[in-house]
Motif scaffolding. Sequence first.
Motif, mmCIF file in Angstrom:
data_model
loop_
_atom_site.group_PDB
_atom_site.id
_atom_site.type_symbol
_atom_site.label_atom_id
_atom_site.label_comp_id
_atom_site.label_asym_id
_atom_site.label_seq_id
_atom_site.Cartn_x
_atom_site.Cartn_y
_atom_site.Cartn_z
ATOM 1 N N GLU A 180 3.251 26.326 -14.934
ATOM 2 C CA GLU A 180 3.681 27.090 -13.628
ATOM 3 C C GLU A 180 4.617 28.111 -13.807
ATOM 4 O O GLU A 180 4.522 29.127 -13.403
ATOM 5 N N ILE A 232 -4.197 29.920 -11.833
ATOM 6 C CA ILE A 232 -2.886 29.960 -10.983
ATOM 7 C C ILE A 232 -2.138 31.325 -11.598
ATOM 8 O O ILE A 232 -0.913 31.425 -11.005
ATOM 9 N N SER A 245 -5.220 24.040 -7.994
ATOM 10 C CA SER A 245 -4.677 25.503 -8.402
ATOM 11 C C SER A 245 -4.206 26.221 -7.492
ATOM 12 O O SER A 245 -3.233 27.122 -7.413
ATOM 13 N N ILE A 257 -0.397 25.759 -6.412
ATOM 14 C CA ILE A 257 0.457 26.192 -7.295
ATOM 15 C C ILE A 257 0.334 27.681 -7.407
ATOM 16 O O ILE A 257 1.441 28.401 -7.735
ATOM 17 N N VAL A 277 3.288 30.746 -7.641
ATOM 18 C CA VAL A 277 3.347 31.830 -8.618
ATOM 19 C C VAL A 277 3.406 33.152 -7.889
ATOM 20 O O VAL A 277 4.271 33.991 -8.345
#
Length: 507
Positions: free
Chosen positions: A205, A234, A407, A410, A414
């Motif tokens: 991440e 991600i 995902s 996350i 991001v």
Amino acid sequence: MVCNVASLGLNGVAGYPVTAECALSSGLPAFDVVGLPDAAVKEARERVRSAIKSAGFDFPVSRITVNLAPAGQRKAGTVYDLPILVGILAAGGQLSLKQERDSAFIGELSLDGRLRPVPGVLPMALAARRSGIVRLFVPADNAPEATLADGLEVIPVRTVRELAEHLSGEAPIPPAPVWQAELAPVQGADFAEVKGQEHTKRALEVAAAGGHHVLMSGSPGSGKSMMAKRLPSILPDLTRAEALACTEIYSVMGLTTREHPMVRRRPFRAPHHTISAAGMTGGGPNPRPGEISLAHNGVLFLDELPEFHSDVLEVLRQPLEDGQTQISRVSGSVTYPSRFMLVCAMNPCKCGWYGHPSGRCTCTEQAVRRYLSRLSGPMLDRIDICVDVPSLDYDELSGASAPAESSEDIRQRVNAARALQTARFGPDGPSCNAQMGPKELRAYCKLDESCQQLIRGAYDRLGLTARGYDRILRVARTIADLDGAEDIAVHHLAEALQYRPPEHLRA
């Protein structure tokens, strides 16, 4: 009579203007193409001759000379078939180009007069726009890609006869509509399917948020490759500029289609460890991009890292620093964009079980050091994040643990971190924290007294280099961005320090 027809060519992944100068003169019938043509360009003579006759025109019985200017630049491919045909017919009075003075032509001809698609249309269309061309005639299958060059009128052509009727005004061809992408939801492998490995997922991440290079080390079956293949799920969205840069490379390689003319997801390239240095960087008589350029703005995944030939790994060092690859040949030099996120996976020893709780490793200490020595110090120093991937116990595998984070969850964090970086650096600055230079490090990675004490102690204890010190600051800045923090705190710096290469890799 001489007729000049505008066209385009390719030098690496950049387009440039080309003029097809077609002259008909008296003398014995002949058909010559000059201007440093390769074999494919020379063979255009037969394709043009057959296409002219198939379209119902008369092939001139005279001496035909075609010069592709600039004559000092090597020409390759079949893109010049159409401008040569148009120039010959216009020089013979069978076509009129009076209304097409600001137009350019590209395309490959079939023997029956149909137009086939050619690679590299997007970089040529962008070059046409920069050179003042307002109208571009392309094969119909290439039209959606050509429209990505904003501000250019694209005319899709299917046959030579159709083109002739358009130029004469009998049946004008409507311009191709600008291709619009319909962003589909991210599909494929999801981090929700990964059980355990929370430390590794956190490292990935951080890497995705800042564009950092990653090395995962662990025993066979611990999930290194599985998690690397889920990394695209991600990664942050491509900006339009990044998507166009990727599409130019894929277009030159002929990897775009009429249905999918634009790269919309960050590339993920995973070459086999038997790849050659030329396959990695690119090359050939007419140099073409390699794997590191195809991974531009995306991920280059090297599984079983120590199994790659040493020369293949060493050629990565300059692109990792500069974000580009320069290939020099006798015929000239080309530069390819190569700014990628390097993700590597490796076993801790040849048998793969060094340090495993089962104690099944059969390697001697000398054999382990020899295996790890395949990774040079300069190469390892360019890795931002190193993480050990442990084997899972039965409870983690059996599903007794809590459900894993998806995902999409996350990816939202991001994207939020990347948004902070975009706002911080502006449109002309680095695109992510991993690309920060000395100026940005001084401005955005200032450390307070407690942080300085922490990294001062770690500098000597870990044997850091100046490059390693800068990379720790970049990773710490990314961790702070994920927290939404304005300044780097001690716990951000401490987490960044734990991602440095472990002792058994630095030995």
